[in-house]
Design a protein around this motif. Structure first.
Motif, PDB file in Angstrom:
ATOM      1  N   GLY A 205      39.815  -9.723  28.653  1.00  0.00           N
ATOM      2  CA  GLY A 205      39.350 -10.319  27.411  1.00  0.00           C
ATOM      3  C   GLY A 205      38.061  -9.647  26.990  1.00  0.00           C
ATOM      4  N   ILE A 206      37.851  -9.480  25.697  1.00  0.00           N
ATOM      5  CA  ILE A 206      36.652  -8.817  25.196  1.00  0.00           C
ATOM      6  C   ILE A 206      35.625  -9.864  24.795  1.00  0.00           C
ATOM      7  N   ASP A 207      34.496  -9.831  25.479  1.00  0.00           N
ATOM      8  CA  ASP A 207      33.366 -10.700  25.200  1.00  0.00           C
ATOM      9  C   ASP A 207      32.410  -9.961  24.265  1.00  0.00           C
ATOM     10  N   PRO A 208      31.904 -10.600  23.202  1.00  0.00           N
ATOM     11  CA  PRO A 208      31.028  -9.887  22.266  1.00  0.00           C
ATOM     12  C   PRO A 208      29.804  -9.265  22.921  1.00  0.00           C
TER      13      PRO A 208
ATOM     14  N   LEU B 290      13.338  -3.240  14.287  1.00  0.00           N
ATOM     15  CA  LEU B 290      13.867  -3.686  15.575  1.00  0.00           C
ATOM     16  C   LEU B 290      13.219  -5.004  15.969  1.00  0.00           C
ATOM     17  N   ARG B 291      13.132  -5.929  15.001  1.00  0.00           N
ATOM     18  CA  ARG B 291      12.341  -7.133  15.216  1.00  0.00           C
ATOM     19  C   ARG B 291      12.862  -8.015  16.332  1.00  0.00           C
ATOM     20  N   SER B 292      14.191  -8.002  16.580  1.00  0.00           N
ATOM     21  CA  SER B 292      14.721  -8.944  17.570  1.00  0.00           C
ATOM     22  C   SER B 292      15.930  -8.407  18.297  1.00  0.00           C
ATOM     23  N   LEU B 293      15.981  -7.109  18.504  1.00  0.00           N
ATOM     24  CA  LEU B 293      17.172  -6.507  19.119  1.00  0.00           C
ATOM     25  C   LEU B 293      17.456  -7.069  20.498  1.00  0.00           C
ATOM     26  N   LEU B 294      16.412  -7.291  21.295  1.00  0.00           N
ATOM     27  CA  LEU B 294      16.641  -7.745  22.661  1.00  0.00           C
ATOM     28  C   LEU B 294      17.305  -9.112  22.669  1.00  0.00           C
ATOM     29  N   VAL B 295      16.789 -10.021  21.863  1.00  0.00           N
ATOM     30  CA  VAL B 295      17.352 -11.367  21.818  1.00  0.00           C
ATOM     31  C   VAL B 295      18.779 -11.333  21.294  1.00  0.00           C
ATOM     32  N   ILE B 296      18.988 -10.572  20.224  1.00  0.00           N
ATOM     33  CA  ILE B 296      20.305 -10.544  19.607  1.00  0.00           C
ATOM     34  C   ILE B 296      21.323  -9.884  20.509  1.00  0.00           C
ATOM     35  N   SER B 297      20.968  -8.754  21.100  1.00  0.00           N
ATOM     36  CA  SER B 297      21.962  -8.016  21.869  1.00  0.00           C
ATOM     37  C   SER B 297      22.287  -8.686  23.185  1.00  0.00           C
ATOM     38  N   SER B 298      21.462  -9.606  23.649  1.00  0.00           N
ATOM     39  CA  SER B 298      21.827 -10.329  24.854  1.00  0.00           C
ATOM     40  C   SER B 298      22.911 -11.351  24.544  1.00  0.00           C
ATOM     41  N   TYR B 299      23.204 -11.503  23.253  1.00  0.00           N
ATOM     42  CA  TYR B 299      24.319 -12.325  22.824  1.00  0.00           C
ATOM     43  C   TYR B 299      25.604 -11.519  22.971  1.00  0.00           C
ATOM     44  N   CYS B 300      25.829 -10.415  23.380  1.00  0.00           N
ATOM     45  CA  CYS B 300      27.026  -9.571  23.332  1.00  0.00           C
ATOM     46  C   CYS B 300      28.236  -9.953  24.191  1.00  0.00           C
TER      47      CYS B 300
ATOM     48  N   PHE C  56      38.012   2.076  19.249  1.00  0.00           N
ATOM     49  CA  PHE C  56      37.036   1.263  18.514  1.00  0.00           C
ATOM     50  C   PHE C  56      36.221   0.384  19.471  1.00  0.00           C
ATOM     51  N   THR C  57      36.918  -0.346  20.322  1.00  0.00           N
ATOM     52  CA  THR C  57      36.263  -1.292  21.223  1.00  0.00           C
ATOM     53  C   THR C  57      35.281  -0.590  22.150  1.00  0.00           C
ATOM     54  N   ASN C  58      35.684   0.520  22.705  1.00  0.00           N
ATOM     55  CA  ASN C  58      34.814   1.239  23.629  1.00  0.00           C
ATOM     56  C   ASN C  58      33.554   1.741  22.942  1.00  0.00           C
ATOM     57  N   ARG C  59      33.694   2.238  21.739  1.00  0.00           N
ATOM     58  CA  ARG C  59      32.534   2.735  21.014  1.00  0.00           C
ATOM     59  C   ARG C  59      31.517   1.621  20.767  1.00  0.00           C
ATOM     60  N   CYS C  60      32.011   0.474  20.320  1.00  0.00           N
ATOM     61  CA  CYS C  60      31.111  -0.637  20.021  1.00  0.00           C
ATOM     62  C   CYS C  60      30.384  -1.142  21.259  1.00  0.00           C
ATOM     63  N   ILE C  61      31.125  -1.342  22.338  1.00  0.00           N
ATOM     64  CA  ILE C  61      30.499  -1.926  23.525  1.00  0.00           C
ATOM     65  C   ILE C  61      29.524  -0.956  24.171  1.00  0.00           C
ATOM     66  N   THR C  62      29.845   0.317  24.172  1.00  0.00           N
ATOM     67  CA  THR C  62      28.909   1.296  24.709  1.00  0.00           C
ATOM     68  C   THR C  62      27.616   1.322  23.894  1.00  0.00           C
TER      69      THR C  62
ATOM     70  N   SER D 132      36.629  -7.692  15.014  1.00  0.00           N
ATOM     71  CA  SER D 132      36.862  -7.953  16.442  1.00  0.00           C
ATOM     72  C   SER D 132      35.586  -8.405  17.141  1.00  0.00           C
ATOM     73  N   ASN D 133      35.755  -8.906  18.368  1.00  0.00           N
ATOM     74  CA  ASN D 133      34.610  -9.334  19.171  1.00  0.00           C
ATOM     75  C   ASN D 133      33.653  -8.187  19.468  1.00  0.00           C
ATOM     76  N   SER D 134      34.185  -6.991  19.693  1.00  0.00           N
ATOM     77  CA  SER D 134      33.307  -5.871  20.046  1.00  0.00           C
ATOM     78  C   SER D 134      32.373  -5.517  18.892  1.00  0.00           C
ATOM     79  N   PHE D 135      32.847  -5.632  17.657  1.00  0.00           N
ATOM     80  CA  PHE D 135      31.970  -5.388  16.509  1.00  0.00           C
ATOM     81  C   PHE D 135      30.992  -6.547  16.329  1.00  0.00           C
ATOM     82  N   LYS D 136      31.445  -7.758  16.538  1.00  0.00           N
ATOM     83  CA  LYS D 136      30.562  -8.921  16.426  1.00  0.00           C
ATOM     84  C   LYS D 136      29.398  -8.832  17.407  1.00  0.00           C
ATOM     85  N   GLY D 137      29.625  -8.228  18.568  1.00  0.00           N
ATOM     86  CA  GLY D 137      28.590  -8.155  19.594  1.00  0.00           C
ATOM     87  C   GLY D 137      27.521  -7.109  19.346  1.00  0.00           C
ATOM     88  N   LEU D 138      27.705  -6.239  18.371  1.00  0.00           N
ATOM     89  CA  LEU D 138      26.688  -5.227  18.074  1.00  0.00           C
ATOM     90  C   LEU D 138      25.403  -5.906  17.604  1.00  0.00           C
TER      91      LEU D 138
END
Length: 420
Positions: A124-127, A4-14, A264-270, A362-368
């Motif tokens: 619109g779906i934002d990553p 989990l070296r950088s989860l916070l930084v990466i996931s704030s990109y979602c 799919f989208t809901n699962r990823c974003i949650t 999709s964007n929702s998968f990219k945002g994981l």
């Protein structure tokens, strides 16, 4: 083991219509860690909005239909994706009824709602942020300026409700509608996706053309008589004029695809919101081991969905594949011909010819978070590459030829997927 070296930084990109175990706290999308209202969104419509405001886009203001047609064309949305819903499950509920259904048009990451005589709704779906909701009026004929586009906060009362897990998501209701469109009863509030039984779908919606779902609540209104609910036929076009809409269709194929996409989208974003909450939690009981366990568990669940493990089989049918919508859907590639191959439809016993979701682009998968995607890609590669005798039993339905075709597509077009 995942680092989990950088989860916070990466996931704030979602949107989440499935339940997480009760040990996880409720998601509060307004929490400062998510920056939902503070961040500038990067969904498809926000990019279009900036072009519109900069005068780079010209739309047709002559009438509602002409405006809508020009808007969809600019957004690369097929008008044949049109679905009609006549239940009052929208912010514009006072304008919606069997006499004035709401139309929905969509692509992988963009959803447009149109109510004749009402307003335009957009998601619109934002990553990083999930569903971004907008609403605005139609321009008046002769006007030289586009109406103000508002980012709607009121929509979030439903689109981020605890019924769907608390993260900003998509909704797909199924109700028994009364004669005015109001709900007498509802189905599956907390579930969505291709695993939902067909008997629990389509309530309050029109389906046109030939389809195998005549025993559902599609094209029906409910009436309460002596404690029992009876069906009253509501054929498409009986109470409204098709002239209000872009096409005379609300076809079964976009219905099936919309259901899959929302699941799919809901699962990823949650998942993205859950991980961000866990990584930033002040609760001393939430340690790295807990986060890693969560990631592995939810990655396995999402992988089941990507590979259609629990897809409800289609009943025997004669769904027409030779439609304008199928042509538009199958040829629409994200950034290359190989990706479009995951959009080939089967529709005799299942949704897709190759059982790997095209929504993996999709964007929702990219945002994981990156570590989550690394884990799921590694496991997906093993499932697609291993010898037949070593495939996990839950994916034994995937034959060798199908696995090889999916692997070749992903290797050619998915970032981070191994080439061998």
């Amino acid at each position: 083991m995942i680092k989990l070296r950088s989860l916070l930084v990466i996931s704030s990109y979602c949107f989440p219509l499935f339940l997480f175990p009760s040990e996880y706290p409720a998601i509060d999308f307004r929490d400062s860690v998510h920056q939902y209202f503070q961040s500038n969104p990067s969904d498809p419509f926000s990019h279009f909005r900036r072009k519109l405001e900069n005068g780079e886009v010209t739309l047709n203001f002559n009438s509602e239909k002409q405006y809508l047609s020009s808007l969809l064309q600019e957004l690369s949305i097929s008008p044949y994706s049109q679905l009609l819903v006549f239940s009052t499950t929208s912010l514009q509920l006072s304008r919606i009824s069997p006499r004035n259904p709401r139309a929905i048009y969509f692509t992988d990451d963009l959803y447009i709602g149109y109510v004749p005589g009402g307003q335009i709704e957009v998601i619109g779906i934002d990553p990083a942020l999930g569903a971004i909701t907008y609403i605005f009026n139609f321009p008046k004929p002769g006007s030289t300026t586009h109406p103000t586009i508002y980012r709607s906060k009121r929509c979030m009362n439903c689109h981020a409700s605890q019924d769907i897990g608390g993260a900003p998501g998509l909704l797909i209701g199924s109700v028994i509608p009364g004669q005015g469109g109001g709900s007498i009863d509802s189905f599956r509030k907390e579930t969505s996706g291709h695993g939902v039984a067909f008997g629990k779908r389509f309530g309050g919606w029109h389906i046109t053309g030939q389809h195998p779902f005549n025993e559902t609540w599609a094209n029906q209104i409910g009436e309460m008589q002596k404690g029992n609910i009876f069906k009253i036929p509501n054929p498409p076009g009986k109470y409204f004029s098709w002239d209000k809409y872009l096409t005379e269709s609300s076809d079964i194929i976009p219905h099936l695809l919309l259901e899959h996409q929302i699941g799919f989208t809901n699962r990823c974003i949650t998942i993205t919101y859950r991980i961000r909450d866990l990584v930033t939690s002040n609760d001393n009981t939430v340690d790295q081991k807990n986060i890693e366990n969560f990631i592995q568990k939810e990655a396995n669940s999402l992988l089941d969905y990507i590979l259609f493990k629990d897809e409800v089989p289609l009943p025997e049918n004669q769904i027409n594949l030779k439609t304008r919508y199928v042509s538009d859907f199958e040829r629409r590639s994200i950034s290359g011909k190989k990706k479009a191959n995951l959009k080939k439809l089967e529709l005799t016993s299942r949704l897709l010819k190759l059982r790997c979701s095209y929504m993996i682009f999709s964007n929702s998968f990219k945002g994981l978070p990156l570590e989550f995607k690394d884990y799921i890609i590694e496991k997906l590669h093993f499932i697609l590459s291993c010898e037949r005798s070593k495939i996990p039993v839950q994916y034994s339905y995937l034959e060798t030829e199908e696995r090889e075709k999916i692997k070749q597509i992903l290797a050619a077009s998915m970032e981070g997927f191994p080439q061998t």
